[in-house]
Write an enzyme that holds these catalytic residues in place. Structure first.
Site, PDB file in Angstrom:
ATOM      1  N   THR A  73       0.828  -1.207   0.000  1.00  0.00           N
ATOM      2  CA  THR A  73       0.000   0.000   0.000  1.00  0.00           C
ATOM      3  C   THR A  73       0.860   1.254   0.000  1.00  0.00           C
ATOM      4  O   THR A  73       0.606   2.200  -0.753  1.00  0.00           O
ATOM      5  CB  THR A  73      -0.952  -0.009   1.208  1.00  0.00           C
ATOM      6  N   ASN A 152      -5.791  -9.152  -7.732  1.00  0.00           N
ATOM      7  CA  ASN A 152      -5.809  -9.808  -6.427  1.00  0.00           C
ATOM      8  C   ASN A 152      -7.072 -10.604  -6.169  1.00  0.00           C
ATOM      9  O   ASN A 152      -7.080 -11.511  -5.334  1.00  0.00           O
ATOM     10  CB  ASN A 152      -5.624  -8.768  -5.312  1.00  0.00           C
ATOM     11  N   SER A 200       5.031  -6.748  -1.709  1.00  0.00           N
ATOM     12  CA  SER A 200       4.832  -6.901  -0.267  1.00  0.00           C
ATOM     13  C   SER A 200       5.209  -8.312   0.163  1.00  0.00           C
ATOM     14  O   SER A 200       4.783  -9.288  -0.461  1.00  0.00           O
ATOM     15  CB  SER A 200       3.374  -6.617   0.095  1.00  0.00           C
ATOM     16  N   CYS A 326      -8.839  -6.407   1.988  1.00  0.00           N
ATOM     17  CA  CYS A 326      -8.894  -4.998   2.385  1.00  0.00           C
ATOM     18  C   CYS A 326     -10.314  -4.444   2.358  1.00  0.00           C
ATOM     19  O   CYS A 326     -10.559  -3.341   2.828  1.00  0.00           O
ATOM     20  CB  CYS A 326      -8.002  -4.162   1.480  1.00  0.00           C
TER      21      CYS A 326
END
Length: 394
Positions: A73, A152, A200, A326
């Protein structure tokens, strides 16, 4: 305690024991601040450099093009906001897609309030960006194209090389959110013409709270976090040495096992897809059938409410999701599923199952066997399904 079958690896992964072991000394023995002069601190500078070089090597990048961050992010925010800040004199137009992660979409909304224009390109029914629309969206004042490497939610892989070539041909910077893709599929930033790339660690069995942004040499974006001279004066804050070590370890392990892992996960994913599609009626596979992440399967079940399905799966010890981690808790259907053309009522009945190299065929069989029963039970309680069956029996 009941056995847990974990099929939500797109949300996060189990930190591997080898990664934890590599990190431990940097919590207890080699705990010094890497910016310090004394040896237990300054020696960690070399550790960070080694980790940076290992990650760069996997991407085909230079060591000094890797900047460690707190995760995907932050990396996405940095790439977009800093690019717009640095290149505003050249133009105030950026291009992205309608299926990006919210780290991109919400950042674009922020930038629009700051006077930038954003074009959100559509995707086809498989979630692949419409290249004709992307090409048509390019303007003389376009400074950045940002397209995710792999979605995702539905796992679709984008034509990154084609987009990168187009961007460079037009003198436009190209950023890709590769949070789901790095460590899962081969990536070479030079071959794919990528200027910036976000990643990430916790998506590939590394620790949470650490990521990186690849910034090609010559891209003139500025600092995003201010307060110190770390990361070659581009990202302030005491270096997360344990996290950096853990990320490098996870990345190296992922690279070494990638070929066999892709083969295993693809076979198991296809087995899962075939069983679900053949044995549960009124089901749709979301995303491209073959151009997708090796470990991703996303389904929509008609006449089903996704949250109830997840709760019942959890009762059987099965962990899945209805989309992005999220956005869990949101009552709105997935923006990705709406973008590929699903109506709200079908988008609400979605299930994402994402595998790892630890997933077994027995676990997939157990999952599908229980999923069949759960779908049947939930449809049995649905007046919409009852009406549908009645009409089709006439």
């Amino acid at each position: 305690m009941k056995k847990i079958i974990y099929l939500d690896n797109a949300a996060t992964t189990r930190t591997s024991p080898e990664v934890v072991e590599a990190m431990l000394p940097y919590f207890t023995e080699n705990f010094g601040n890497a910016s310090a002069i004394y040896s237990i601190g300054s020696s960690n500078k070399e550790v960070i450099s080694k980790a940076r070089a290992q990650i760069a090597g996997i991407l085909g990048a230079r060591e000094n093009e890797i900047y460690f961050t707190a995760g995907g992010t932050e990396s996405d925010n940095w790439a977009l906001k800093a690019t717009c800040d640095a290149y505003a004199d050249k133009g105030k137009h950026i291009i992205t897609t309608r299926i990006e992660h919210h780290a991109i979409l919400h950042t674009c909304e922020y930038l629009e309030k700051k006077g930038f224009e954003v074009t959100f390109v559509n995707v086809d029914e498989n979630g692949v960006v419409k290249m004709d629309e992307l090409k048509a969206a390019i303007r003389p004042d376009t400074i950045l194209i940002s397209v995710m490497f792999a979605n995702n939610e539905i796992g679709t892989l984008q034509p990154i090389k084609e987009i990168g070539e187009l961007a460079h041909e037009k003198g436009i910077l190209f950023h890709t959110d590769a949070v789901q893709a790095f460590g899962q599929v081969p990536i070479n930033v030079d071959e794919l013409h990528i200027d910036m790339l976000s990643s990430s660690a916790h998506k590939l069995h590394g620790p949470k709270g650490i990521g990186f942004l690849y910034i090609r040499k010559g891209v003139k974006i500025r600092s995003f976090i201010h307060g110190g001279a770390q990361e070659r004066k581009r990202r302030a804050g005491t270096e997360n040495v344990p996290g950096i070590v853990g990320y490098a370890k996870a990345a190296v392990m992922a690279q070494k096992t990638m070929t066999e892992r892709i083969e295993k996960e693809t076979a198991l994913r296809d087995y899962l897809i075939d069983r679900v599609m053949n044995e549960i009626p009124y089901t749709k596979l979301n995303g491209h059938r073959t151009l997708r992440l090796p470990n991703n399967a996303n389904f929509s079940f008609r006449f089903i409410e996704g949250e109830s399905m997840l709760i019942m799966l959890d009762d059987k010890g099965i962990c899945g999701s209805s989309g992005s981690a999220c956005t869990s808790g949101s009552l709105d259907p997935s923006h990705v599923l709406l973008a590929i053309g699903l109506p709200h009522e079908i988008a609400h009945g979605s299930l994402r199952l994402t595998l790892s190299e630890e997933t077994t065929k027995e676990e997939i069989d157990y999952t599908v066997d229980n999923l069949k029963q759960i779908v049947e039970k939930l449809r049995g309680m649905s007046p919409l399904y009852e009406d549908f069956v009645r009409k089709n029996q006439k």
